[in-house]
Motif scaffolding. Structure first.
Motif, PDB file in Angstrom:
ATOM      1  N   GLU A 196      -9.012  -2.598  -3.558  1.00 26.07           N
ATOM      2  CA  GLU A 196      -7.683  -1.711  -2.671  1.00 26.07           C
ATOM      3  C   GLU A 196      -7.256  -2.669  -1.268  1.00 26.07           C
ATOM      4  N   LYS A 245      -4.800  -1.063   5.027  1.00 26.85           N
ATOM      5  CA  LYS A 245      -3.751   0.925   5.603  1.00 26.85           C
ATOM      6  C   LYS A 245      -2.966  -0.027   6.389  1.00 26.85           C
ATOM      7  N   ASN A 246      -1.229  -0.325   5.716  1.00 25.44           N
ATOM      8  CA  ASN A 246      -0.215  -0.131   6.628  1.00 25.44           C
ATOM      9  C   ASN A 246       0.274  -1.715   6.066  1.00 25.44           C
ATOM     10  N   GLY A 257       6.279   2.023   2.122  1.00 25.28           N
ATOM     11  CA  GLY A 257       4.915   2.526   1.261  1.00 25.28           C
ATOM     12  C   GLY A 257       4.791   3.319   0.178  1.00 25.28           C
ATOM     13  N   LEU A 311       1.506   2.181  -2.958  1.00 23.53           N
ATOM     14  CA  LEU A 311       0.057   1.870  -2.483  1.00 23.53           C
ATOM     15  C   LEU A 311      -0.811   1.232  -2.905  1.00 23.53           C
ATOM     16  N   ASN A 312      -0.276   0.732  -4.234  1.00 24.63           N
ATOM     17  CA  ASN A 312      -1.526  -0.005  -4.940  1.00 24.63           C
ATOM     18  C   ASN A 312      -0.555  -0.417  -6.086  1.00 24.63           C
TER      19      ASN A 312
END
Length: 79
Positions: free
Chosen positions: A2, A5-6, A42, A45-46
């Motif tokens: 993972e 964030k951001n 964004g 995201l992955n």
């Protein structure tokens, strides 16, 4: 795996701190400019680990800086 964030905004900030355009980052990392833009904004995201690895190498930073830390409290099933 993972990502933090951001992370896209952080990648963009790193690129801009080098005074680098997306086109130059594309040439250095061999990652499509639209993919770079989507990561920074964004929309992705992955992203692919190897694309991120190439981007980070071009920006002289570690890809591991952008990964979430694995929960150390979890026991390995082989412990």
């Amino acid at each position: 795996m993972e990502w933090i964030k951001n992370f896209g905004k952080m990648i963009k900030g790193e690129r801009l701190s080098w005074g680098m355009s997306r086109g130059r980052l594309q040439r250095l990392s061999h990652v499509d400019r639209e993919t770079i833009a989507d990561i920074e904004n964004g929309k992705i995201l992955n992203p692919d680990f190897y694309e991120m690895l190439n981007i980070c190498e071009a920006l002289d930073t570690s890809v591991y800086f952008y990964l979430k830390e694995i929960n150390k409290d979890k026991k390995d099933k082989y412990d």
